[in-house]
Design an enzyme around this catalytic site. Structure first.
Site: not given
Length: 308
Positions: A10-14, A18, A124
């Site tokens: 679903l996504g990438k973060g630091n 996900v 955040d």
């Protein structure tokens, strides 16, 4: 992990990725976030404590948290899958005023719950952390954990976008981390609303010579506004009350909830389901168009390569 069937990313973060997962024993789809841990024991204990808070933060405007587990150097936690994704992927050409009001109301109620009931400052607040589903529900996510881990200016994604309040930028640049208060989240709320209303971040990095020029504009320049040709005086006043340069002059959550803009929203019939559907269709069309353009570029490059 054995109970989970891994689906698409679903996504990438630091700190990791996900993914959508199916919890096989209950047949429930979840979003599973992986956080890579390279921390000492004290910080690990802090994350465990934070996850305990996440587990207890039950409110309609907070994404549901199902549980967490560790494998070697990673912690995985599973939360409600919001199937329309985050607002930064849906805002496109800008969110209409009635939809923006419904989103703002959910954000304020969620932030007020965290403050009043959990004694948590989000730290955040941005469209990436505002999730929507195809039922038209709006919920906050990612509170606490990322805030705990990001203690310095250097570790934040400041070069891309910054929702930091002016006092937070000044405080972190001088090593004074005690400057972050609830009113700093109110500033971030105002910036997020402008981004969602306009369809783009109000301090775009490409308009500044460097990151320091961008930060200087946030600290010393005029605060951004919603355009009067597209938004009512009520909506524009609501946002301006979030974006005072002096923290003490910003509205409290209680004041924002009683503001005419959110009072009007509670009495307004907003087709959130229809808007989400249209936003998803628009996003899909844009992705198809972008793929066509990429294919065309590749074809042209190949043709040029064959020319003598």
């Amino acid at each position: 992990m054995g109970q989970l069937q891994l689906e698409e990313e679903l996504g990438k973060g630091n700190y990791g990725t996900v993914k959508r997962v199916l919890h096989k024993p209950t047949n429930v789809y979840m979003a599973m976030k992986e956080i890579r841990l390279e921390l000492d024991e004290a910080k690990l204990n802090g994350i465990i404590m934070e996850l305990d808070i996440l587990h207890r933060a039950a409110a309609p405007e907070i994404v549901d948290f199902y549980g967490a587990f560790f494998i070697e150097s990673c912690v995985y936690y599973c939360m409600e899958h919001m199937d329309a994704g985050s607002m930064d992927k849906l805002e496109a050409e800008g969110v209409p005023e009635d939809v923006l009001g419904r989103i703002a109301g959910a954000m304020v109620r969620g932030l007020k719950f965290l403050k009043d009931e959990m004694q948590i400052i989000h730290r955040d607040v941005k469209p990436t952390n505002v999730l929507v589903n195809t039922k038209g529900q709006v919920k906050l996510c990612d509170f606490g954990v990322s805030g705990q881990l990001e203690k310095s200016l250097a570790k934040t994604n400041i070069g891309c976008q910054s929702y930091m309040a002016p006092e937070r930028i000044k405080g972190e640049s001088t090593g004074n981390l005690g400057t972050y208060t609830v009113s700093s989240d109110v500033w971030s709320l105002g910036l997020a609303m402008i981004e969602m209303g306009l369809g783009h971040y109000p301090y775009p990095p490409e308009t500044y010579a460097n990151v320091f020029a961008q930060l200087t504009a946030i600290v010393h320049g005029d605060a951004p506004e919603l355009p009067e040709e597209r938004f009512s005086e009520s909506a524009r006043d609501f946002v301006s009350r979030c974006l005072h340069k002096l923290p003490g002059s910003r509205a409290t959550y209680a004041q924002l909830l009683s503001h005419p803009y959110l009072v009007e929203d509670r009495n307004r019939d907003v087709d959130m389901v229809g808007w989400v559907k249209r936003a998803l269709e628009s996003r899909a069309e844009k992705q198809v168009q972008q793929q066509r353009e990429r294919n065309q570029q590749v074809l042209e490059q190949q043709q040029q390569g064959y020319q003598p």
